[in-house]
Design an enzyme around this catalytic site. Structure first.
Site, mmCIF file in Angstrom:
data_model
loop_
_atom_site.group_PDB
_atom_site.id
_atom_site.type_symbol
_atom_site.label_atom_id
_atom_site.label_comp_id
_atom_site.label_asym_id
_atom_site.label_seq_id
_atom_site.Cartn_x
_atom_site.Cartn_y
_atom_site.Cartn_z
ATOM 1 N N ASP A 16 -28.548 -77.562 13.033
ATOM 2 C CA ASP A 16 -27.593 -78.010 13.644
ATOM 3 C C ASP A 16 -26.470 -77.662 12.730
ATOM 4 O O ASP A 16 -26.334 -77.484 11.440
ATOM 5 C CB ASP A 16 -26.961 -79.655 13.660
ATOM 6 C CG ASP A 16 -25.972 -80.000 14.439
ATOM 7 O OD1 ASP A 16 -25.306 -80.145 15.824
ATOM 8 O OD2 ASP A 16 -25.611 -81.423 13.865
ATOM 9 N N GLU A 59 -22.524 -88.078 18.585
ATOM 10 C CA GLU A 59 -21.374 -86.487 18.434
ATOM 11 C C GLU A 59 -21.720 -85.821 19.409
ATOM 12 O O GLU A 59 -22.574 -85.620 19.962
ATOM 13 C CB GLU A 59 -22.292 -86.078 17.707
ATOM 14 C CG GLU A 59 -22.065 -87.102 16.412
ATOM 15 C CD GLU A 59 -22.542 -86.202 14.699
ATOM 16 O OE1 GLU A 59 -21.483 -85.759 13.298
ATOM 17 O OE2 GLU A 59 -23.341 -85.043 14.821
ATOM 18 N N HIS A 113 -13.467 -81.590 14.009
ATOM 19 C CA HIS A 113 -14.027 -82.506 13.331
ATOM 20 C C HIS A 113 -14.250 -82.453 11.699
ATOM 21 O O HIS A 113 -13.494 -83.846 11.566
ATOM 22 C CB HIS A 113 -15.414 -82.787 14.490
ATOM 23 C CG HIS A 113 -15.753 -83.864 14.127
ATOM 24 N ND1 HIS A 113 -16.531 -84.828 13.485
ATOM 25 C CD2 HIS A 113 -17.459 -83.804 12.677
ATOM 26 C CE1 HIS A 113 -17.573 -85.170 13.628
ATOM 27 N NE2 HIS A 113 -17.821 -84.526 12.575
ATOM 28 N N LYS A 125 -29.977 -88.580 10.546
ATOM 29 C CA LYS A 125 -30.180 -87.928 11.762
ATOM 30 C C LYS A 125 -31.167 -87.744 12.027
ATOM 31 O O LYS A 125 -31.470 -87.212 14.015
ATOM 32 C CB LYS A 125 -29.280 -85.982 11.351
ATOM 33 C CG LYS A 125 -28.025 -86.453 10.663
ATOM 34 C CD LYS A 125 -26.875 -86.376 12.200
ATOM 35 C CE LYS A 125 -24.981 -86.105 11.031
ATOM 36 N NZ LYS A 125 -23.990 -86.033 12.115
ATOM 37 N N GLU A 138 -21.581 -82.716 20.910
ATOM 38 C CA GLU A 138 -22.357 -81.286 20.978
ATOM 39 C C GLU A 138 -22.817 -80.432 22.154
ATOM 40 O O GLU A 138 -23.075 -80.645 23.167
ATOM 41 C CB GLU A 138 -22.980 -81.483 19.631
ATOM 42 C CG GLU A 138 -22.646 -82.078 18.824
ATOM 43 C CD GLU A 138 -23.711 -81.692 17.798
ATOM 44 O OE1 GLU A 138 -24.466 -80.179 17.097
ATOM 45 O OE2 GLU A 138 -23.957 -82.525 15.857
#
Length: 422
Positions: free
Chosen positions: A124, A196, A131, A250, A198
């Site tokens: 990631d 999030e 952000h 995460k 993405e």
């Protein structure tokens, strides 16, 4: 470079009528890949291409002889382009393949899906500069961006085993948190669960260990792009992230869309990569003519929420944010590939690179609740009267992406959907 060719022709129509709707995510100009099987069955997952509201079973259509998506992704760019051409021609209106291929179509509504390929490794990144700046201001008001941010694509290695496909519920994670006035941390469920927004970049052909991928060749090692939600437990993250970065905050779950939109399909939606004159210019290994000419991808992004109360009342999901990847990403996908391998790291077909949260420059294009609520200080008001600082049990998040330009047929990336479970 992926060129615009006959497969992108806006005049090309399909004999699959639903693919010709002007708002269709999957017109004949798209043709994204995924893995599917009949819903409720125990059959092995097969490789399919989305066309309108149908899935074309590639093996049943005689186009491939494998159910191994990673093997297909490991093909050369020329081989992948040839397969796209065959699929497009066979699905084109008045194609001789219509009679036989109709037997290889399955309604998408009758299918279940899995992660679109076997992801061996997942990294990631942190390419969303707005952000990074907004979140940095919450902790370092005078110096939001770390000194290395504009020089090096920041990233960390994630957990591939907890990647799940759209529609999978997300269980609220447990972990350590520590209140500011507490002497010791406590263990319990996260109270600051977040999403999030993405994009996920999927690797095609890999590289040998010790052999970096040059920036000018990086595009050839990208198979395509999919929607990606990196669920994040902000309270766990605040306690654990120093000195080595995210861990339990995460690795409990990340949601991917079932479809990968190929780099070939995205050819009409490319944009130049430029650095502001007062920003550091990329080091030579991150800079190249192809990347300068068309390194960026013009993708519009949207997040919607539907709470349990809304669902019970029959209320439709409401939009939280809408923005653009062009406005958000500081580094391109090719730069991520070049940087990831510059030390000799070997990527493999199916590896996933997360873009990091793609927040735009405006408040209504933020890619997380952490930003939308200023760290939980300013709750957002939903139309039904509910408020949110962070996600509650029963909340469903829907992440969408699509590309549209004048003179080009709109294509979509589909959805990455997940519901929080206590």
């Amino acid at each position: 470079m992926y060129e615009i060719d006959a497969t992108h022709d806006p005049k090309r129509k399909s004999w699959v009528e639903s693919a010709n709707a002007p708002d269709a995510d999957f017109p004949i100009q798209n043709l994204p890949f995924g893995r599917f099987r009949p819903a409720g069955s125990s059959e092995a997952f097969r490789i399919g291409v989305a066309i309108g509201d149908q899935v074309l079973d590639l093996r049943a259509a005689g186009l491939i002889d494998t159910d191994d998506m990673n093997a297909l992704m490991d093909a050369t760019p020329a081989e992948r382009q040839q397969l796209r051409k065959k699929i497009s021609e066979g699905l084109t209106l008045q194609s001789a393949k219509q009679t036989t291929w109709q037997q290889a179509l399955v309604p998408q509504s009758a299918c279940e899906y899995t992660v679109p390929c076997r992801v061996g490794d997942y990294t990631d990144f942190y390419t969303g500069i707005h952000h990074a700046t907004t979140v940095g201001k919450l902790f370092r008001p005078d110096n939001p961006l770390m000194p290395n941010y504009k020089w090096v694509p920041i990233g960390y290695h994630g957990r591939a085993s907890s990647l799940v496909v759209s529609g999978t519920t997300v269980k609220r994670p447990n972990g350590q948190t520590k209140a500011a006035d507490a002497q010791a941390p406590t263990l319990g469920p996260s109270q600051r669960l977040d999403y999030e927004l993405e994009l996920g970049y999927y690797i095609s052909q890999g590289n040998a260990q010790g052999s970096p991928i040059d920036i000018e060749n990086a595009e050839a090692h990208l198979f395509g792009v999919g929607m990606f939600n990196d669920w994040s437990a902000r309270d766990l993250q605040a306690w654990e992230y120093q000195p080595l970065g995210p861990f339990l905050s995460k690795n409990f779950s990340s949601t991917v869309a079932p479809w990968i939109v190929t780099m070939e399909a995205l050819a009409p939606f490319r944009a130049p990569f430029n650095r502001a004159e007062d920003d550091p210019q990329p080091l030579p290994y991150l800079d190249g003519k192809i990347n300068r000419k068309q390194g960026q991808i013009d993708i519009l992004l949207e997040v919607l929420i539907q709470t349990a109360k809304m669902r019970d009342a029959g209320d439709a999901p409401v939009r939280l944010t809408r923005g653009s990847a062009l406005d958000a990403a500081y580094w391109t996908a090719a730069q991520l590939v070049a940087h990831h391998t510059v030390n000799g790291c070997n990527l493999q077909a199916g590896d996933l690179l997360g873009s990091g949260t793609l927040s735009g420059s405006t408040a209504d294009s933020a890619g997380s609740l952490l930003e939308l609520t200023a760290g939980g200080k300013n709750p957002i008001q939903l139309p039904n009267g509910e408020k949110r600082t962070f996600l509650q049990n029963g909340d469903t998040l829907i992440l969408r992406g699509w590309c549209e330009r004048d003179g080009v047929v709109r294509i979509g990336l589909g959805e990455a959907v997940g519901t929080v479970q206590g």
